[in-house]
Design a protein around this motif. Sequence first.
Motif, short mmCIF file in Angstrom:
data_model
loop_
_atom_site.label_atom_id
_atom_site.label_comp_id
_atom_site.label_asym_id
_atom_site.label_seq_id
_atom_site.Cartn_x
_atom_site.Cartn_y
_atom_site.Cartn_z
N ALA A 25 0.83 -1.21 0.00
CA ALA A 25 0.00 0.00 0.00
C ALA A 25 0.86 1.26 0.00
N ALA A 26 1.99 1.22 0.68
CA ALA A 26 2.90 2.37 0.72
C ALA A 26 3.47 2.68 -0.67
N HIS A 30 -3.79 -0.45 -4.30
CA HIS A 30 -5.00 -0.75 -3.52
C HIS A 30 -4.84 -2.21 -3.08
N VAL A 31 -4.89 -2.44 -1.77
CA VAL A 31 -4.62 -3.77 -1.22
C VAL A 31 -5.84 -4.33 -0.52
N GLU A 32 -6.14 -5.59 -0.82
CA GLU A 32 -7.11 -6.35 -0.04
C GLU A 32 -6.43 -7.64 0.37
N THR A 33 -6.88 -8.22 1.48
CA THR A 33 -6.26 -9.44 1.98
C THR A 33 -7.31 -10.50 2.24
N THR A 48 -12.42 -7.72 -9.33
CA THR A 48 -11.30 -7.88 -10.25
C THR A 48 -10.05 -7.29 -9.60
N PHE A 49 -8.97 -8.03 -9.68
CA PHE A 49 -7.67 -7.59 -9.17
C PHE A 49 -6.67 -7.62 -10.31
N ASP A 50 -5.63 -6.81 -10.18
CA ASP A 50 -4.55 -6.83 -11.16
C ASP A 50 -3.54 -7.93 -10.84
#
Length: 126
Positions: A25-26, A30-33, A48-50
């Motif tokens: 994130a730094a 955009h982060v999801e876990t 959708t994620f990259d």
Amino acid sequence: MTPRLSILIVDDHFAVRQSLAISVAASGWHVETAESGEAALQMLASRTFDVLLTDLWMPGVDGVALIKACRQSQPDLKVFGMTGGGPGISTEAMLTLAEIWGARQVFYKPFDDATLIAALTAPNPA
């Protein structure tokens, strides 16, 4: 304005997920876990994620099974694996399986955050 790239980080250890999420994130992502392969599959079905970054050894749906499922449903998803080792089969065999199913690279824990960020932002191979 360029949209931020999104990544799903999957690991069954909270501290690993949090540490990686903070580092990525730094760097502007955009982060999801997700705490499991099962949870990741649910998230991937609705968003959708990259990039997907997954631990290879997890209870239930392990990282290799997750990579395999992603390759079938989202063939363009950029996938990376990570491992600190685990039971059952050798680390080398697990790494080979991850690469066969489409992981671009597999990282051995612990690894340098800068190395991870560089790999995540590298262009797709020709």
